[in-house]
Design an enzyme around this catalytic site. Structure first.
Site, PDB file in Angstrom:
ATOM      1  N   HIS A  16      31.720  22.549 -34.641  1.00 62.54           N
ATOM      2  CA  HIS A  16      31.909  23.731 -33.814  1.00 62.54           C
ATOM      3  C   HIS A  16      33.375  23.829 -33.420  1.00 62.54           C
ATOM      4  O   HIS A  16      34.168  22.919 -33.678  1.00 62.54           O
ATOM      5  CB  HIS A  16      30.993  23.725 -32.589  1.00 62.54           C
ATOM      6  CG  HIS A  16      31.273  22.655 -31.577  1.00 62.54           C
ATOM      7  ND1 HIS A  16      30.829  22.724 -30.292  1.00 62.54           N
ATOM      8  CD2 HIS A  16      31.959  21.490 -31.663  1.00 62.54           C
ATOM      9  CE1 HIS A  16      31.215  21.648 -29.619  1.00 62.54           C
ATOM     10  NE2 HIS A  16      31.890  20.888 -30.430  1.00 62.54           N
ATOM     11  N   CYS A  25      39.310  20.579 -28.364  1.00 67.77           N
ATOM     12  CA  CYS A  25      38.030  21.062 -28.887  1.00 67.77           C
ATOM     13  C   CYS A  25      38.074  22.526 -29.316  1.00 67.77           C
ATOM     14  O   CYS A  25      37.081  23.074 -29.784  1.00 67.77           O
ATOM     15  CB  CYS A  25      36.909  20.849 -27.864  1.00 67.77           C
ATOM     16  SG  CYS A  25      36.511  19.098 -27.650  1.00 67.77           S
ATOM     17  N   HIS A  29      35.756  20.862 -35.262  1.00 65.91           N
ATOM     18  CA  HIS A  29      35.482  19.428 -35.296  1.00 65.91           C
ATOM     19  C   HIS A  29      33.977  19.237 -35.299  1.00 65.91           C
ATOM     20  O   HIS A  29      33.221  20.146 -34.989  1.00 65.91           O
ATOM     21  CB  HIS A  29      36.124  18.718 -34.089  1.00 65.91           C
ATOM     22  CG  HIS A  29      35.572  19.157 -32.775  1.00 65.91           C
ATOM     23  ND1 HIS A  29      35.877  20.388 -32.194  1.00 65.91           N
ATOM     24  CD2 HIS A  29      34.701  18.553 -31.932  1.00 65.91           C
ATOM     25  CE1 HIS A  29      35.232  20.502 -31.054  1.00 65.91           C
ATOM     26  NE2 HIS A  29      34.501  19.398 -30.866  1.00 65.91           N
ATOM     27  N   HIS A  31      30.258  16.685 -34.791  1.00 68.03           N
ATOM     28  CA  HIS A  31      29.570  15.660 -34.009  1.00 68.03           C
ATOM     29  C   HIS A  31      28.312  15.217 -34.746  1.00 68.03           C
ATOM     30  O   HIS A  31      27.715  15.990 -35.492  1.00 68.03           O
ATOM     31  CB  HIS A  31      29.134  16.209 -32.646  1.00 68.03           C
ATOM     32  CG  HIS A  31      30.254  16.611 -31.763  1.00 68.03           C
ATOM     33  ND1 HIS A  31      31.058  15.707 -31.110  1.00 68.03           N
ATOM     34  CD2 HIS A  31      30.722  17.838 -31.417  1.00 68.03           C
ATOM     35  CE1 HIS A  31      31.951  16.353 -30.394  1.00 68.03           C
ATOM     36  NE2 HIS A  31      31.775  17.651 -30.567  1.00 68.03           N
ATOM     37  N   HIS A  75      24.282  20.402 -40.350  1.00 68.17           N
ATOM     38  CA  HIS A  75      25.359  20.677 -41.295  1.00 68.17           C
ATOM     39  C   HIS A  75      25.841  22.124 -41.221  1.00 68.17           C
ATOM     40  O   HIS A  75      26.223  22.711 -42.226  1.00 68.17           O
ATOM     41  CB  HIS A  75      24.965  20.274 -42.723  1.00 68.17           C
ATOM     42  CG  HIS A  75      24.993  18.798 -42.910  1.00 68.17           C
ATOM     43  ND1 HIS A  75      23.947  17.995 -42.515  1.00 68.17           N
ATOM     44  CD2 HIS A  75      25.940  17.980 -43.394  1.00 68.17           C
ATOM     45  CE1 HIS A  75      24.248  16.736 -42.783  1.00 68.17           C
ATOM     46  NE2 HIS A  75      25.459  16.692 -43.299  1.00 68.17           N
ATOM     47  N   GLU A 136      26.573  14.423 -27.694  1.00 65.27           N
ATOM     48  CA  GLU A 136      27.611  14.849 -28.634  1.00 65.27           C
ATOM     49  C   GLU A 136      28.255  13.622 -29.268  1.00 65.27           C
ATOM     50  O   GLU A 136      28.637  13.641 -30.424  1.00 65.27           O
ATOM     51  CB  GLU A 136      28.704  15.646 -27.903  1.00 65.27           C
ATOM     52  CG  GLU A 136      28.519  17.106 -27.990  1.00 65.27           C
ATOM     53  CD  GLU A 136      29.754  17.879 -27.560  1.00 65.27           C
ATOM     54  OE1 GLU A 136      29.688  19.097 -27.650  1.00 65.27           O
ATOM     55  OE2 GLU A 136      30.776  17.297 -27.152  1.00 65.27           O
TER      56      GLU A 136
END
Length: 150
Positions: A16, A25, A29, A31, A75, A136
């Protein structure tokens, strides 16, 4: 009749970016998310019911969460729908097949609110969504509780 809570754990990988955020952020990136779903209810007492003794079949819960959350977000690149970023999302969609556009900033907190609504509406009669916990990272998570959201 005892009220029992059941919890099932799920995992999915997603990327996201936080549009307009003033920290790292804001960049795309990813998680390795871990989602804990807790429901509550009373175990079935009818001896003729094949689910006698169960609040809910874990397999049914798994199916709901997989359909509503995991299959959609695993994904995926999750981006907020803004007019300013529409051209960027269009270019990304030409190259990548799993762009999830949401109407909220895709933070862990906001994703929980979305997930709660999706899961709660699918639960069988007599079973309530009690809580969600979304990790996360291994050390960072957010929680949603039904009692706080009535």
């Amino acid at each position: 009749m005892a009220v029992i809570r059941l919890t099932k754990e799920f995992s999915f990988e997603a990327a996201h970016a936080l549009d307009g955020y003033d920290g790292p952020c804001r960049e795309i990136h990813g998680h390795s998310y871990r989602l804990f779903v807790t429901v509550k209810g009373c175990p079935a007492e009818d001896d003729t019911n094949p689910k006698c003794g169960m609040v809910m079949d874990f397999g049914v819960l798994k199916g709901i969460v997989n359909e509503e959350v995991v299959s959609r977000f695993d994904h995926a690149l999750v981006l907020r729908a803004t007019r300013r970023d529409a051209p960027l999302r269009a270019v990304l969609a030409e190259r990548f097949g799993n762009i999830v556009t949401v109407d909220y900033q895709p933070t862990c907190e906001n994703m929980l609110g979305d997930f709660a609504a999706r899961i709660a509406r699918r639960l069988p009669r007599g079973v309530e969504l009690h809580s969600l916990r979304l990790h996360e990272t291994a050390t960072s998570f957010a929680e949603w509780f039904a009692e706080d959201n009535r």
